[in-house]
Design a protein around this motif. Sequence first.
Motif, PDB file in Angstrom:
ATOM      1  N   LYS A 431      34.968  39.622  34.306  1.00  0.00           N
ATOM      2  CA  LYS A 431      33.603  39.531  34.825  1.00  0.00           C
ATOM      3  C   LYS A 431      33.459  40.433  36.052  1.00  0.00           C
ATOM      4  CE  LYS A 431      32.488  36.244  31.892  1.00  0.00           C
ATOM      5  NZ  LYS A 431      31.505  36.451  30.814  1.00  0.00           N
ATOM      6  N   ASP A 432      32.309  41.092  36.158  1.00  0.00           N
ATOM      7  CA  ASP A 432      32.076  42.016  37.268  1.00  0.00           C
ATOM      8  C   ASP A 432      32.121  41.306  38.620  1.00  0.00           C
ATOM      9  OD1 ASP A 432      31.835  44.096  35.503  1.00  0.00           O
ATOM     10  OD2 ASP A 432      29.651  44.012  35.399  1.00  0.00           O
ATOM     11  N   ARG A 435      35.666  40.690  39.513  1.00  0.00           N
ATOM     12  CA  ARG A 435      36.304  41.963  39.841  1.00  0.00           C
ATOM     13  C   ARG A 435      35.945  42.392  41.267  1.00  0.00           C
ATOM     14  NH1 ARG A 435      38.039  46.407  36.612  1.00  0.00           N
ATOM     15  NH2 ARG A 435      38.010  48.383  37.744  1.00  0.00           N
ATOM     16  N   ARG A 455      40.437  49.958  41.428  1.00  0.00           N
ATOM     17  CA  ARG A 455      39.051  50.219  41.008  1.00  0.00           C
ATOM     18  C   ARG A 455      38.987  51.335  39.969  1.00  0.00           C
ATOM     19  NH1 ARG A 455      37.308  50.905  45.637  1.00  0.00           N
ATOM     20  NH2 ARG A 455      36.344  48.877  46.030  1.00  0.00           N
TER      21      ARG A 455
END
Length: 663
Positions: A431-432, A435, A455
Amino acid sequence: MFLKCLHHFDSSPAIYESSSSASLSSLDIACTGIENIDEAITLLEQNNWDLVAAINGVIPQENGILQSDYGGETVPGPVFDPASHATPAPAPSSSSAFRPVMPSRQIVERQPRMLDFRVEYRDRNVDVVLEDSCTVGEIKQILENELQVPLSKMLLKGWKTGDVEDSTVLKSLHLPKNNSLYVLTPDLPPPSSSSNVGALQESLNQNFMLIITHREVQREYNLNFSGSSTIQEVKRNVYDLTSIPVRHQLWEGWPTSATDDSMCLAESGLSYPCHRLTVGRRSSPTQTREQSEEQSTDVHMVSDSDGDDFEDAPEFGVDDGEVFGMASSALRKSPMMPENAENEGDALLQFTAEFSSRYGDCHPVFFIGSLEAAFQEAFYVKARDRKLLAIYLHHDESVLTNVFCSQMLCAESIVSYLSQNFITWAWDLTKDANRARFLTMCNRHFGSVVAQTIRTQKTDQFPLFLIIMGKRSSNEVLNVIQGNTTVDELMMRLMAAMEIFTAQQQEDIKDEDEREARENVKREQDEAYRLSLEADRAKREAHEREMAEQVRLEQIRKEQEEEREAIRLSLEQALPPEPKEDAEPVSKLRIRTPSGEFLERRFLASNKLQIVFDFVASKGFPWDEFKLLSTFPRRDITQLDPNKSLLEVKLFPQETLFLEAKE
């Protein structure tokens, strides 16, 4: 020309065919004796266009040598001169870099070449050694005697060139010295195991090694699965490795009893401990269906368990990978970690539970708590108790995740090594929001360089395994391990990190011991000083108490003396006047004090005995502290009635008395 030929081998086989015919002809005649250029090209293709491997496969160095009729001169092999790449030296009468074989030279006849075969059948391995002049049928005859399997029921698989006839001569297959084959018996039932539940349970607990060959790329994968794993799970893992969707997988090597993808491996009839399988991609659904019908008698099992659900996907332009991604997502009941979880400990609890449900209970013990708490547990303890911190970064959308988790992260050796030497913390980056949250933590604890490294990682490079070492005031990232690794490589990198950590730990232990020794000396000195101060203070307080007690006693003594003096004076003033000697009747008393002095006084015979007591008390001898005694007869006057007269107590006309302190 030889270097040019090598360049063609590396670039394109097609260019090789068009430009190197003459070179190959010289090569075949001089080195291998193969004059057919098509056969030479086939040989090179089998060896991935590796010229040296192709030559060694046909003529090993210990077998054939080239000799000359002129004094036994040996024909030199190809010579690679670094300078020849720029300005190749011209070869006489040939454009090839090989020296041509003159008609006067001949190839000495080779000794028979021995080939080694290891043949697997169910749970048995049979070693067969034959000359390359023998046929495939002779191998089967040997196996018939060893395995007690009829020749007509036996299928000998594993040939690199595909299926071969029994009459095929081994030499024509251009085999290497060591070969691995396996026997299939599709017409024979699998060996019957014991029918009791205990035997089945034992099989479920066993681990099967599946040696899976990807047909298109000729690559082998060695995968470990528990007996309780299903065939469908195997196929999904193979999809992660080969990118062949389950419905497009074409398999060879499954037993005939393995008819259902939901069947577990323990009851599918696989050979234990290892079993060979081959997988490829079906060119089209129609072709695959026809091949499946034509080869129904062979041991081929085409996986189309998911075909009904996605039959129309190509018509709508849906990519196979997207279809498989939707299928795998639908199969997952819940995400590994909730999105925007307020408490990291609760998120890790769900992660651990979901990880166990997907990959089993044999997995690393994930630390439940925040990343800061994991730091405290790993780094901020005594040097002897410190451990490395392993951070596992999960990503559900990576094709490597399932294989990495099931085959490497859950391997018993990895789990044991991590539990002994590491604190393992995990996070899900699918999930963003999760993250971004981890990148913020990473930037705060490890710096912007590490955060930027994570990243920029692509999805297919996950999962990641970060090895962190606490180093005094900072945290150092020793290693970043990507998901495309093996158990051995993962273990090797963990051990390498452990070596660095152990060296640092020994230094920290030494520094800590020296610091503790210094602190102990200082603590002992402080304690001795404190005890000394306490002793001095206690002595001073005791002296002060003694002085105070003396003052108090002196005060009491003075008060008592003053009180006595007051009483004495009052008694002295209250005494009647001493009568004269000629007064009648008069009693004269002579009283001896404890110091030997004598008190003398005259009293009227009619005076009460109390007046004598008051007289003695006025002289400093109160009757409650002293007793007044007579000599003959000895009696205690203080015990007599003080209201009686001197005459009545017979202290008349004179008497000698003495004072004695009461006990």
